[in-house]
Design a protein around this motif. Structure first.
Motif, short mmCIF file in Angstrom:
data_model
loop_
_atom_site.label_atom_id
_atom_site.label_comp_id
_atom_site.label_asym_id
_atom_site.label_seq_id
_atom_site.Cartn_x
_atom_site.Cartn_y
_atom_site.Cartn_z
N SER A 50 0.83 -1.19 0.00
CA SER A 50 0.00 0.00 0.00
C SER A 50 0.88 1.25 0.00
O SER A 50 2.07 1.19 0.33
CB SER A 50 -0.91 0.00 1.23
N PRO A 51 0.34 2.41 -0.39
CA PRO A 51 1.16 3.65 -0.35
C PRO A 51 1.73 3.93 1.03
O PRO A 51 2.87 4.38 1.14
CB PRO A 51 0.16 4.71 -0.80
N GLU A 52 0.96 3.64 2.08
CA GLU A 52 1.47 3.89 3.42
C GLU A 52 2.63 2.96 3.74
O GLU A 52 3.63 3.37 4.35
CB GLU A 52 0.33 3.68 4.43
N ARG A 65 4.69 1.60 1.53
CA ARG A 65 5.85 2.05 0.75
C ARG A 65 6.50 3.26 1.39
O ARG A 65 7.73 3.38 1.41
CB ARG A 65 5.42 2.37 -0.68
N ARG A 66 5.68 4.18 1.93
CA ARG A 66 6.25 5.37 2.57
C ARG A 66 7.03 4.98 3.82
O ARG A 66 8.13 5.49 4.07
CB ARG A 66 5.13 6.35 2.94
N GLN A 67 6.48 4.06 4.60
CA GLN A 67 7.18 3.62 5.80
C GLN A 67 8.50 2.92 5.45
O GLN A 67 9.52 3.11 6.13
CB GLN A 67 6.29 2.69 6.61
N ARG A 68 8.47 2.12 4.38
CA ARG A 68 9.70 1.45 3.97
C ARG A 68 10.75 2.47 3.52
O ARG A 68 11.95 2.32 3.80
CB ARG A 68 9.40 0.46 2.85
N TYR A 69 10.31 3.52 2.81
CA TYR A 69 11.25 4.55 2.37
C TYR A 69 11.82 5.31 3.56
O TYR A 69 13.03 5.60 3.62
CB TYR A 69 10.53 5.52 1.43
N VAL A 70 10.96 5.62 4.55
CA VAL A 70 11.43 6.34 5.74
C VAL A 70 12.43 5.48 6.51
O VAL A 70 13.47 5.98 6.97
CB VAL A 70 10.23 6.72 6.63
N SER A 77 15.72 5.44 4.65
CA SER A 77 16.43 6.70 4.81
C SER A 77 17.07 6.79 6.19
O SER A 77 18.20 7.27 6.34
CB SER A 77 15.47 7.87 4.60
#
Length: 248
Positions: free
Chosen positions: A141-143, A145-150, A153
């Protein structure tokens, strides 16, 4: 007549023989036997290691070969090759085959890892015109993917911080203290103020002063570079003024 799929040609099962003992060393199959034997000889020095290639590289001339079975149906080519390979192995022949028909041999399977076995199995399936089955990957899900990117980083910044600390320790340079950092920023502020006054004196026009203020606020410029740029700009203005006076 409409063009259809070409009919597969019959297959010949062959064996490469040792030039000295005339014993079989490799069993294979091909629809063009002479071309296949020539390919064996031409690829003996390939980067990809195979036991049969290493054996061929030790020879001075192409080895002889013998046809074990001719006019084998194309659909039964692997079964015929496996039957002859197992028969010769049962007779005690030292074959260099990596696989028995369409399956990897037990001796090679015992010395290779699971990833290599999957690769060979997928290759055999592709040669048969089939695709290896793969487990479907779950869609994030977009959420997620965002958590994985954070998280990625954060791990990257942590690695950079650890590498920086290790470099400082290796160089023997002590990190700046709070008092040193405060003094340094006071010096930068004083130099920046001097640059602002200098540029304001060069051009008292208000838009230019605003542009200068914007330029001074751009991060990444040190106070020394700002002073050098101000002196260069002053020299260019003086050169331009002298040129105008000469032209007048």
């Amino acid at each position: 007549m409409p063009r259809g799929k070409p009919v597969p040609r019959p297959v010949s099962v062959y064996a490469l023989l040792d030039p000295v003992t005339l014993k079989p060393r490799y069993v294979g199959h091909s629809t063009r036997l002479a071309d296949r034997v020539g390919i064996h000889w031409c690829t003996r020095h390939s980067d990809r290691y195979l036991p049969v290639r290493a054996w061929l590289a030790s020879l001075d001339e192409p080895p002889p070969y013998v046809v074990l079975a001719a006019d084998v149906p194309f659909e039964a080519r692997y079964e015929a090759e496996a039957a002859w390979t197992e028969r010769l192995l049962a007779e005690g022949e030292d074959l260099l085959n990596v696989s028995i028909g369409a399956k990897i041999s037990p001796q090679v399977a015992a010395s290779t890892n699971a990833a290599r076995r999957r690769h060979l199995a997928a290759k055999r399936l592709r040669e048969r015109g089939r695709r290896p089955t793969r487990a479907p990957r779950p869609r994030l899900s977009p959420e997620a993917r965002r958590q994985r990117y954070v998280e990625a980083s954060r791990r990257r910044r942590e690695r950079e911080r650890l590498a920086s600390d290790a470099a400082i320790v290796a160089s023997g340079v002590r990190p700046p203290t709070a008092a040193t950092a405060k003094t340094r920023w006071a010096l930068v502020a004083a130099q920046t103020e001097a640059v602002a006054q200098l540029l304001t004196a060069i051009s008292p026009v208000r838009p230019v002063r605003e542009a200068v203020a914007t330029w001074l606020g751009v991060p990444g410029y040190t106070a020394t570079r700002r002073l050098d740029a101000a002196r260069q700009l002053l020299a260019e203005r003086e050169t331009t003024s002298e040129a105008r006076e000469v032209a007048a």
